[in-house]
Design a protein around this motif. Structure first.
Motif, PDB file in Angstrom:
ATOM      1  N   GLU A  76       0.849  -1.200   0.000  1.00 32.91           N
ATOM      2  CA  GLU A  76       0.000   0.000   0.000  1.00 32.91           C
ATOM      3  C   GLU A  76       0.883   1.248   0.000  1.00 32.91           C
ATOM      4  N   GLY A  78       0.748   5.044   0.983  1.00 38.59           N
ATOM      5  CA  GLY A  78      -0.055   6.035   1.708  1.00 38.59           C
ATOM      6  C   GLY A  78      -0.772   5.406   2.886  1.00 38.59           C
ATOM      7  N   SER A  81      -3.552   6.664   8.576  1.00 37.50           N
ATOM      8  CA  SER A  81      -3.842   6.176   9.933  1.00 37.50           C
ATOM      9  C   SER A  81      -3.475   4.704  10.122  1.00 37.50           C
ATOM     10  N   GLN A  84      -6.594   1.129   6.561  1.00 34.99           N
ATOM     11  CA  GLN A  84      -6.687   0.269   5.369  1.00 34.99           C
ATOM     12  C   GLN A  84      -5.724  -0.928   5.481  1.00 34.99           C
ATOM     13  N   GLU A  99       4.484   5.270   4.012  1.00 35.97           N
ATOM     14  CA  GLU A  99       3.885   6.585   4.248  1.00 35.97           C
ATOM     15  C   GLU A  99       5.001   7.628   4.254  1.00 35.97           C
ATOM     16  N   ASP A 126       9.183   7.816   0.488  1.00 36.62           N
ATOM     17  CA  ASP A 126       8.356   8.250  -0.626  1.00 36.62           C
ATOM     18  C   ASP A 126       7.877   6.974  -1.327  1.00 36.62           C
ATOM     19  N   GLY A 127       6.578   6.741  -1.279  1.00 39.46           N
ATOM     20  CA  GLY A 127       6.019   5.498  -1.800  1.00 39.46           C
ATOM     21  C   GLY A 127       6.232   5.310  -3.285  1.00 39.46           C
ATOM     22  N   LYS A 196       2.234  12.969  -3.021  1.00 40.87           N
ATOM     23  CA  LYS A 196       3.233  14.037  -3.014  1.00 40.87           C
ATOM     24  C   LYS A 196       4.641  13.454  -3.030  1.00 40.87           C
TER      25      LYS A 196
HETATM   26  N1  SAH Z   1      -5.096   4.460   3.739  1.00 35.58           N
HETATM   27  C1  SAH Z   1      -5.147   5.572   4.644  1.00 35.58           C
HETATM   28  C2  SAH Z   1      -5.608   6.834   3.946  1.00 35.58           C
HETATM   29  C3  SAH Z   1      -4.497   7.766   3.879  1.00 35.58           C
HETATM   30  S1  SAH Z   1      -4.730   9.268   2.996  1.00 35.58           S
HETATM   31  C4  SAH Z   1      -5.981   5.235   5.865  1.00 35.58           C
HETATM   32  O1  SAH Z   1      -6.513   4.137   5.930  1.00 35.58           O
HETATM   33  O2  SAH Z   1      -6.067   6.063   6.766  1.00 35.58           O
HETATM   34  C5  SAH Z   1      -3.323   9.154   1.929  1.00 35.58           C
HETATM   35  C6  SAH Z   1      -1.973   9.126   2.576  1.00 35.58           C
HETATM   36  O3  SAH Z   1      -1.008   9.074   1.517  1.00 35.58           O
HETATM   37  C7  SAH Z   1      -1.613  10.364   3.394  1.00 35.58           C
HETATM   38  O4  SAH Z   1      -1.291   9.983   4.703  1.00 35.58           O
HETATM   39  C8  SAH Z   1      -0.404  10.945   2.678  1.00 35.58           C
HETATM   40  O5  SAH Z   1       0.577  11.510   3.547  1.00 35.58           O
HETATM   41  C9  SAH Z   1       0.152   9.719   1.972  1.00 35.58           C
HETATM   42  N2  SAH Z   1       1.036   9.995   0.823  1.00 35.58           N
HETATM   43  C10 SAH Z   1       0.936  10.970  -0.116  1.00 35.58           C
HETATM   44  N3  SAH Z   1       1.954  10.888  -0.991  1.00 35.58           N
HETATM   45  C11 SAH Z   1       2.727   9.831  -0.595  1.00 35.58           C
HETATM   46  C12 SAH Z   1       3.933   9.244  -1.099  1.00 35.58           C
HETATM   47  N4  SAH Z   1       4.584   9.728  -2.167  1.00 35.58           N
HETATM   48  N5  SAH Z   1       4.424   8.177  -0.451  1.00 35.58           N
HETATM   49  C13 SAH Z   1       3.816   7.662   0.652  1.00 35.58           C
HETATM   50  N6  SAH Z   1       2.689   8.184   1.172  1.00 35.58           N
HETATM   51  C14 SAH Z   1       2.139   9.256   0.563  1.00 35.58           C
END
Ligand code: SAH
Length: 201
Positions: A76, A78, A81, A84, A99, A126-127, A196
């Motif tokens: 996954e 991002g 919290s 997911q 994350e 960075d994902g 991002k």
């Molecule tokens: N799946 C999460 C929803 C998170 S919202 C849940 O269950 O709560 C999306 C998340 O993606 C944010 O926390 C944001 O910081 C992260 N994100 C954005 N760009 C990212 C990247 N390049 N690498 C990793 N995480 C990233």
């Protein structure tokens, strides 16, 4: 048991395994302190740094579209919290989640330990780099919206797997499946925070 699985079942068509995962993982552990009373509402809630814990309905839809039953490894992008990832940990053998906001990683890690979800691995990065060490993944799930899938992630995808991601297209976001052979499948409109670059320490 928590009431969310039954509420969500009014809106989506759960397989028995996915329904069970939503009953077992209590969302109240994943919402910010003070907002626990909203944990079973079908609405998004604010998190640190303007990111959000997605609406549980969004999580439910993405989980179903990921077809995670009988899957070995999911990546996954991002974690937010961690909700997911926690849901997926009840369905697949191992979950890897990345994350970019490091304080969120620390918080999520503590929750996974407290809930004894030992099959989740989380790191701050960075994902867009994926997580090469444990590749290939049968499923890669983007929990943030992107213009395109980085090549590196296709390299980490199993031959028979797919990537599920919200893709920016003409001022909208479309949930899209991408296969290793270049085929793609657009599914429906959605709303996610943007992917991002870089990390926040
Ligand atoms: N799946 C999460 C929803 C998170 S919202 C849940 O269950 O709560 C999306 C998340 O993606 C944010 O926390 C944001 O910081 C992260 N994100 C954005 N760009 C990212 C990247 N390049 N690498 C990793 N995480 C990233």
């Amino acid at each position: 048991m928590n009431p969310l699985a039954d509420k969500l079942a009014d809106y989506v068509n759960f397989s028995p395994i996915i329904y069970k995962a939503f009953s077992e993982i209590d969302r109240k552990f994943f919402v910010p302190i003070g907002l626990e009373k909203h944990a079973y509402n079908i609405t998004p809630l604010p998190l640190a740094d303007n990111s959000t814990i997605s609406s549980p309905l969004t999580i439910a839809k993405m989980t179903i579209l990921l077809e995670p039953e009988n899957v070995d490894k999911v990546l996954e992008i991002g974690s937010g919290s961690g909700y997911q990832a926690a849901i997926l940990s009840k369905i697949v053998r191992r979950v890897f989640t990345v994350e970019r906001i490091c304080p969120l990683v620390k918080e999520a890690k503590q929750k996974f330990e407290k809930l004894r979800l030992f099959n989740i691995n989380i790191k701050c990065d960075d994902g867009r780099n994926g997580w090469r060490e444990f590749a290939p993944y049968e499923r890669i799930l983007f929990s943030a919206a992107t213009d395109e899938i980085p090549k590196e992630l296709f390299a980490q995808l199993d031959e028979n797997g797919f990537i599920l991601a919200p893709i920016n297209k003409e001022n909208k976001q479309i949930i899209t499946r991408f296969y290793k052979n270049g085929k793609k499948e657009e599914i429906e409109k959605c709303e996610f925070v943007p992917l991002k670059k870089g990390i926040i320490l």
